[in-house]
Design a protein around this motif. Sequence first.
Motif, PDB file in Angstrom:
ATOM      1  N   LEU A  64      -8.922   2.068   0.507  1.00 53.54           N
ATOM      2  CA  LEU A  64      -9.966   1.099   0.219  1.00 53.54           C
ATOM      3  C   LEU A  64      -9.541   0.226  -0.962  1.00 53.54           C
ATOM      4  O   LEU A  64      -8.982   0.709  -1.941  1.00 53.54           O
ATOM      5  N   GLY A  65      -9.767  -1.045  -0.833  1.00 54.38           N
ATOM      6  CA  GLY A  65      -9.419  -1.959  -1.914  1.00 54.38           C
ATOM      7  C   GLY A  65      -8.020  -2.534  -1.806  1.00 54.38           C
ATOM      8  O   GLY A  65      -7.673  -3.441  -2.547  1.00 54.38           O
ATOM      9  N   TYR A  66      -7.204  -2.003  -0.913  1.00 56.74           N
ATOM     10  CA  TYR A  66      -5.852  -2.537  -0.698  1.00 56.74           C
ATOM     11  C   TYR A  66      -5.910  -3.570   0.414  1.00 56.74           C
ATOM     12  O   TYR A  66      -6.633  -3.388   1.398  1.00 56.74           O
ATOM     13  N   ASN A  67      -5.127  -4.632   0.293  1.00 51.84           N
ATOM     14  CA  ASN A  67      -4.997  -5.517   1.444  1.00 51.84           C
ATOM     15  C   ASN A  67      -4.083  -4.827   2.452  1.00 51.84           C
ATOM     16  O   ASN A  67      -3.393  -3.863   2.132  1.00 51.84           O
ATOM     17  N   ALA A  68      -4.086  -5.324   3.677  1.00 50.59           N
ATOM     18  CA  ALA A  68      -3.372  -4.648   4.766  1.00 50.59           C
ATOM     19  C   ALA A  68      -1.883  -4.514   4.498  1.00 50.59           C
ATOM     20  O   ALA A  68      -1.297  -3.455   4.734  1.00 50.59           O
ATOM     21  N   LEU A  69      -1.245  -5.560   4.003  1.00 45.68           N
ATOM     22  CA  LEU A  69       0.208  -5.493   3.780  1.00 45.68           C
ATOM     23  C   LEU A  69       0.574  -4.482   2.705  1.00 45.68           C
ATOM     24  O   LEU A  69       1.533  -3.722   2.864  1.00 45.68           O
ATOM     25  N   ASP A  70      -0.185  -4.446   1.621  1.00 48.50           N
ATOM     26  CA  ASP A  70       0.080  -3.461   0.575  1.00 48.50           C
ATOM     27  C   ASP A  70      -0.163  -2.039   1.082  1.00 48.50           C
ATOM     28  O   ASP A  70       0.583  -1.112   0.753  1.00 48.50           O
ATOM     29  N   ALA A  71      -1.200  -1.857   1.888  1.00 50.62           N
ATOM     30  CA  ALA A  71      -1.483  -0.531   2.453  1.00 50.62           C
ATOM     31  C   ALA A  71      -0.355  -0.085   3.378  1.00 50.62           C
ATOM     32  O   ALA A  71       0.060   1.079   3.345  1.00 50.62           O
ATOM     33  N   VAL A  72       0.165  -1.012   4.184  1.00 44.74           N
ATOM     34  CA  VAL A  72       1.293  -0.675   5.061  1.00 44.74           C
ATOM     35  C   VAL A  72       2.500  -0.263   4.230  1.00 44.74           C
ATOM     36  O   VAL A  72       3.160   0.742   4.527  1.00 44.74           O
ATOM     37  N   GLU A  73       2.790  -1.017   3.181  1.00 42.12           N
ATOM     38  CA  GLU A  73       3.928  -0.679   2.312  1.00 42.12           C
ATOM     39  C   GLU A  73       3.775   0.717   1.720  1.00 42.12           C
ATOM     40  O   GLU A  73       4.737   1.488   1.676  1.00 42.12           O
ATOM     41  N   GLU A  74       2.578   1.055   1.267  1.00 37.74           N
ATOM     42  CA  GLU A  74       2.342   2.391   0.692  1.00 37.74           C
ATOM     43  C   GLU A  74       2.510   3.477   1.747  1.00 37.74           C
ATOM     44  O   GLU A  74       3.135   4.504   1.488  1.00 37.74           O
ATOM     45  N   ALA A  75       1.962   3.262   2.931  1.00 39.24           N
ATOM     46  CA  ALA A  75       2.056   4.268   4.002  1.00 39.24           C
ATOM     47  C   ALA A  75       3.503   4.476   4.427  1.00 39.24           C
ATOM     48  O   ALA A  75       3.946   5.618   4.617  1.00 39.24           O
ATOM     49  N   VAL A  76       4.242   3.402   4.570  1.00 40.65           N
ATOM     50  CA  VAL A  76       5.654   3.507   4.964  1.00 40.65           C
ATOM     51  C   VAL A  76       6.454   4.188   3.865  1.00 40.65           C
ATOM     52  O   VAL A  76       7.260   5.090   4.125  1.00 40.65           O
ATOM     53  N   SER A  77       6.234   3.775   2.633  1.00 42.59           N
ATOM     54  CA  SER A  77       6.960   4.365   1.504  1.00 42.59           C
ATOM     55  C   SER A  77       6.710   5.872   1.399  1.00 42.59           C
ATOM     56  O   SER A  77       7.616   6.642   1.075  1.00 42.59           O
ATOM     57  N   ALA A  78       5.491   6.287   1.704  1.00 45.10           N
ATOM     58  CA  ALA A  78       5.121   7.706   1.628  1.00 45.10           C
ATOM     59  C   ALA A  78       5.485   8.474   2.898  1.00 45.10           C
ATOM     60  O   ALA A  78       5.233   9.670   2.988  1.00 45.10           O
ATOM     61  N   LYS A  79       6.047   7.772   3.890  1.00 50.76           N
ATOM     62  CA  LYS A  79       6.437   8.387   5.169  1.00 50.76           C
ATOM     63  C   LYS A  79       5.255   9.011   5.890  1.00 50.76           C
ATOM     64  O   LYS A  79       5.356  10.081   6.496  1.00 50.76           O
TER      65      LYS A  79
END
Length: 98
Positions: A64-79
């Motif tokens: 919540l509070g993240y834009n979609a691109l930043d959320a994708v980057e976090e999810a990918v980075s965290a595998k």
Amino acid sequence: MKIYPVIHILHEDLTRSEIELCKLAGADGVFLISHHTDSMGVLESAIEARSKYEADFKIGINLLGYNALDAVEEAVSAKLDMLWADYIGVDSGGVNTT
């Protein structure tokens, strides 16, 4: 059909036990979200769960509070396996950056 319960994070011990309960009940994975803690707490819980469970038990997040691109980057980075975003900036008219 796949089942992915949504776990609302309140504190770490409860989150761990709820993830385990979902796994034991036969869920295919879980989504983690929090209205009470910051998104780093969601990420930390998701990363811990991803390291504990086999790859066939999927772990997803809603930041919540993240834009979609930043959320994708976090999810990918965290595998992580999945991302749930409330507004991704794409609709039937195409990409909307506003």
